[in-house]
Design a protein around this motif. Structure first.
Motif, PDB file in Angstrom:
ATOM      1  N   SER A  61     -11.246  10.876  13.594  1.00 18.39           N
ATOM      2  CA  SER A  61     -10.506  11.037  12.333  1.00 18.39           C
ATOM      3  C   SER A  61     -10.272   9.722  11.592  1.00 18.39           C
ATOM      4  N   PRO A  62      -9.847   8.637  12.236  1.00 17.26           N
ATOM      5  CA  PRO A  62      -9.679   7.407  11.460  1.00 17.26           C
ATOM      6  C   PRO A  62     -11.002   6.699  11.162  1.00 17.26           C
ATOM      7  N   CYS A  63     -12.108   7.190  11.739  1.00 19.23           N
ATOM      8  CA  CYS A  63     -13.411   6.541  11.537  1.00 19.23           C
ATOM      9  C   CYS A  63     -14.203   7.136  10.377  1.00 19.23           C
ATOM     10  N   MET A  64     -13.737   8.248   9.805  1.00 15.53           N
ATOM     11  CA  MET A  64     -14.468   8.904   8.722  1.00 15.53           C
ATOM     12  C   MET A  64     -14.688   7.949   7.543  1.00 15.53           C
ATOM     13  N   TYR A  65     -13.679   7.174   7.224  1.00 13.28           N
ATOM     14  CA  TYR A  65     -13.778   6.208   6.129  1.00 13.28           C
ATOM     15  C   TYR A  65     -14.900   5.207   6.387  1.00 13.28           C
ATOM     16  N   LEU A  66     -14.998   4.753   7.635  1.00 12.61           N
ATOM     17  CA  LEU A  66     -16.013   3.757   7.988  1.00 12.61           C
ATOM     18  C   LEU A  66     -17.426   4.316   7.842  1.00 12.61           C
ATOM     19  N   MET A  67     -17.545   5.638   7.925  1.00 11.76           N
ATOM     20  CA  MET A  67     -18.844   6.295   7.774  1.00 11.76           C
ATOM     21  C   MET A  67     -19.054   6.789   6.345  1.00 11.76           C
ATOM     22  N   ASP A  68     -18.143   6.413   5.437  1.00 13.65           N
ATOM     23  CA  ASP A  68     -18.182   6.814   4.035  1.00 13.65           C
ATOM     24  C   ASP A  68     -18.146   8.334   3.882  1.00 13.65           C
ATOM     25  N   GLU A  69     -17.358   8.985   4.728  1.00  9.25           N
ATOM     26  CA  GLU A  69     -17.168  10.435   4.668  1.00  9.25           C
ATOM     27  C   GLU A  69     -15.730  10.711   4.238  1.00  9.25           C
ATOM     28  N   ALA A  91      -1.562  14.312   2.643  1.00  4.72           N
ATOM     29  CA  ALA A  91      -1.325  12.925   2.228  1.00  4.72           C
ATOM     30  C   ALA A  91      -0.687  12.121   3.355  1.00  4.72           C
ATOM     31  N   LEU A  92       0.205  12.742   4.089  1.00  6.44           N
ATOM     32  CA  LEU A  92       0.880  12.066   5.194  1.00  6.44           C
ATOM     33  C   LEU A  92      -0.082  11.762   6.337  1.00  6.44           C
ATOM     34  N   HIS A  93      -1.137  12.573   6.468  1.00 11.65           N
ATOM     35  CA  HIS A  93      -2.126  12.404   7.533  1.00 11.65           C
ATOM     36  C   HIS A  93      -3.402  11.749   7.015  1.00 11.65           C
ATOM     37  N   ASN A  94      -3.305  10.967   5.951  1.00 11.14           N
ATOM     38  CA  ASN A  94      -4.468  10.309   5.376  1.00 11.14           C
ATOM     39  C   ASN A  94      -5.203   9.488   6.433  1.00 11.14           C
ATOM     40  N   ASP A  95      -6.517   9.707   6.572  1.00  5.87           N
ATOM     41  CA  ASP A  95      -7.353   8.994   7.549  1.00  5.87           C
ATOM     42  C   ASP A  95      -6.827   9.154   8.980  1.00  5.87           C
ATOM     43  N   LEU A  96      -6.223  10.278   9.266  1.00  3.82           N
ATOM     44  CA  LEU A  96      -5.634  10.534  10.577  1.00  3.82           C
ATOM     45  C   LEU A  96      -5.815  12.010  10.918  1.00  3.82           C
ATOM     46  N   LEU A  97      -5.852  12.322  12.188  1.00  6.34           N
ATOM     47  CA  LEU A  97      -5.978  13.698  12.647  1.00  6.34           C
ATOM     48  C   LEU A  97      -4.886  14.573  12.039  1.00  6.34           C
ATOM     49  N   LEU A  98      -5.276  15.761  11.566  1.00  2.47           N
ATOM     50  CA  LEU A  98      -4.323  16.761  11.076  1.00  2.47           C
ATOM     51  C   LEU A  98      -4.536  18.020  11.911  1.00  2.47           C
ATOM     52  N   PHE A 132      -2.768  10.972  19.640  1.00  2.00           N
ATOM     53  CA  PHE A 132      -1.900  10.306  18.673  1.00  2.00           C
ATOM     54  C   PHE A 132      -0.416  10.574  18.832  1.00  2.00           C
ATOM     55  N   GLY A 133      -0.047  11.592  19.587  1.00  2.89           N
ATOM     56  CA  GLY A 133       1.373  11.869  19.628  1.00  2.89           C
ATOM     57  C   GLY A 133       1.771  12.937  20.603  1.00  2.89           C
ATOM     58  N   SER A 134       2.946  13.448  20.346  1.00  2.00           N
ATOM     59  CA  SER A 134       3.553  14.463  21.199  1.00  2.00           C
ATOM     60  C   SER A 134       3.176  15.843  20.675  1.00  2.00           C
ATOM     61  N   PRO A 135       3.547  16.909  21.378  1.00  2.00           N
ATOM     62  CA  PRO A 135       3.282  18.262  20.875  1.00  2.00           C
ATOM     63  C   PRO A 135       3.872  18.516  19.486  1.00  2.00           C
ATOM     64  N   ASP A 136       4.889  17.751  19.087  1.00  2.00           N
ATOM     65  CA  ASP A 136       5.475  17.895  17.752  1.00  2.00           C
ATOM     66  C   ASP A 136       4.514  17.490  16.636  1.00  2.00           C
ATOM     67  N   VAL A 167       0.855  -1.184   0.000  1.00  2.00           N
ATOM     68  CA  VAL A 167       0.000   0.000   0.000  1.00  2.00           C
ATOM     69  C   VAL A 167       0.891   1.234   0.000  1.00  2.00           C
ATOM     70  N   ASN A 168       0.469   2.267  -0.742  1.00  2.00           N
ATOM     71  CA  ASN A 168       1.321   3.436  -0.925  1.00  2.00           C
ATOM     72  C   ASN A 168       1.022   4.582   0.040  1.00  2.00           C
ATOM     73  N   LYS A 169       0.093   4.375   0.968  1.00  2.00           N
ATOM     74  CA  LYS A 169      -0.214   5.425   1.939  1.00  2.00           C
ATOM     75  C   LYS A 169      -0.809   4.802   3.188  1.00  2.00           C
ATOM     76  N   SER A 170      -0.733   5.544   4.264  1.00  2.00           N
ATOM     77  CA  SER A 170      -1.355   5.082   5.495  1.00  2.00           C
ATOM     78  C   SER A 170      -2.860   5.261   5.369  1.00  2.00           C
ATOM     79  N   GLY A 171      -3.591   4.761   6.352  1.00  2.00           N
ATOM     80  CA  GLY A 171      -5.041   4.888   6.347  1.00  2.00           C
ATOM     81  C   GLY A 171      -5.714   3.561   6.058  1.00  2.00           C
ATOM     82  N   TRP A 172      -6.976   3.648   5.684  1.00  2.00           N
ATOM     83  CA  TRP A 172      -7.776   2.452   5.437  1.00  2.00           C
ATOM     84  C   TRP A 172      -7.489   1.866   4.062  1.00  2.00           C
ATOM     85  N   HIS A 173      -7.359   0.549   4.048  1.00  2.00           N
ATOM     86  CA  HIS A 173      -7.245  -0.230   2.824  1.00  2.00           C
ATOM     87  C   HIS A 173      -8.153  -1.429   3.025  1.00  2.00           C
ATOM     88  N   ASP A 174      -9.340  -1.336   2.455  1.00  2.00           N
ATOM     89  CA  ASP A 174     -10.390  -2.322   2.688  1.00  2.00           C
ATOM     90  C   ASP A 174     -10.659  -2.438   4.194  1.00  2.00           C
TER      91      ASP A 174
END
Length: 176
Positions: A82-90, A137-144, A116-120, A11-18
């Motif tokens: 943020s990672p659940c948007m895909y599951l809701m077809d949004e 693109a780096l934050h695909n299906d993830l909080l930005l 998800f992480g540190s202040p950075d 897979v070429n990006k993070s996030g949901w794949h099926d």
């Protein structure tokens, strides 16, 4: 003619794949039998995306700050959604806290980031369109988590928000 005993899916990006969610660091969650066959081709990880401490420590040190504060609870909810948007077809979504200084906007952002992480993990709106597209693109299906919109050019921020909300970047010509 090869008949491998095991197939891998690159897979070429993070996030949901099926049915599998691929984190930017390469961790895959989902059906155990299927996740073993998923291999991220890119290991680009957003700065600040990391686990520090345990869930119990987060509940004690962060979630406890949210008691009786609807904005902080909402901020955690946005991060978890943020990672659940895909599951809701949004495709995407966004929230912006607006107001005077010292009313808790930065604390809301910090609480969301802590999921998800540190202040950075915090990002700035002060970006070129190309830089913003790569960031999305780096934050695909993830909080930005974005901060300091007032420091960026409002026209460019508006164009970036429109691009982000449409879920696609600029068209480009490639050598092939």
């Amino acid at each position: 003619q090869a008949k491998p005993s095991k197939l891998m899916r690159g897979v070429n990006k993070s996030g949901w794949h099926d049915e599998q969610y691929v984190f930017p660091d390469g961790e895959v969650i989902g059906d155990a039998e299927q996740t073993e066959g998923v291999y991220p081709l890119s290991r680009d990880v957003p700065k600040g995306l990391k686990q520090k401490g345990s869930h119990e420590e987060w509940v004690k040190n962060v979630w406890s700050l949210c008691a009786n504060n609807s904005r902080l609870i909402f901020s955690v909810g946005v991060a978890l959604a943020s990672p659940c948007m895909y599951l809701m077809d949004e495709d995407s979504g966004g929230f912006n806290f607006v107001g005077k200084s010292s009313i808790g906007k930065s604390r809301c952002l910090g609480i969301a980031i802590s999921v998800f992480g540190s202040p950075d993990f915090k990002r700035s709106w002060k970006n070129t369109s190309n830089g913003f597209e790569a960031l999305c693109a780096l934050h695909n299906d993830l909080l930005l988590p974005m901060d300091e919109g007032g420091q960026a050019d409002s026209k460019e921020v508006g164009e970036n928000i429109y691009m982000f909300s449409q879920g696609m970047g600029k068209g480009r010509m490639y050598k092939d």
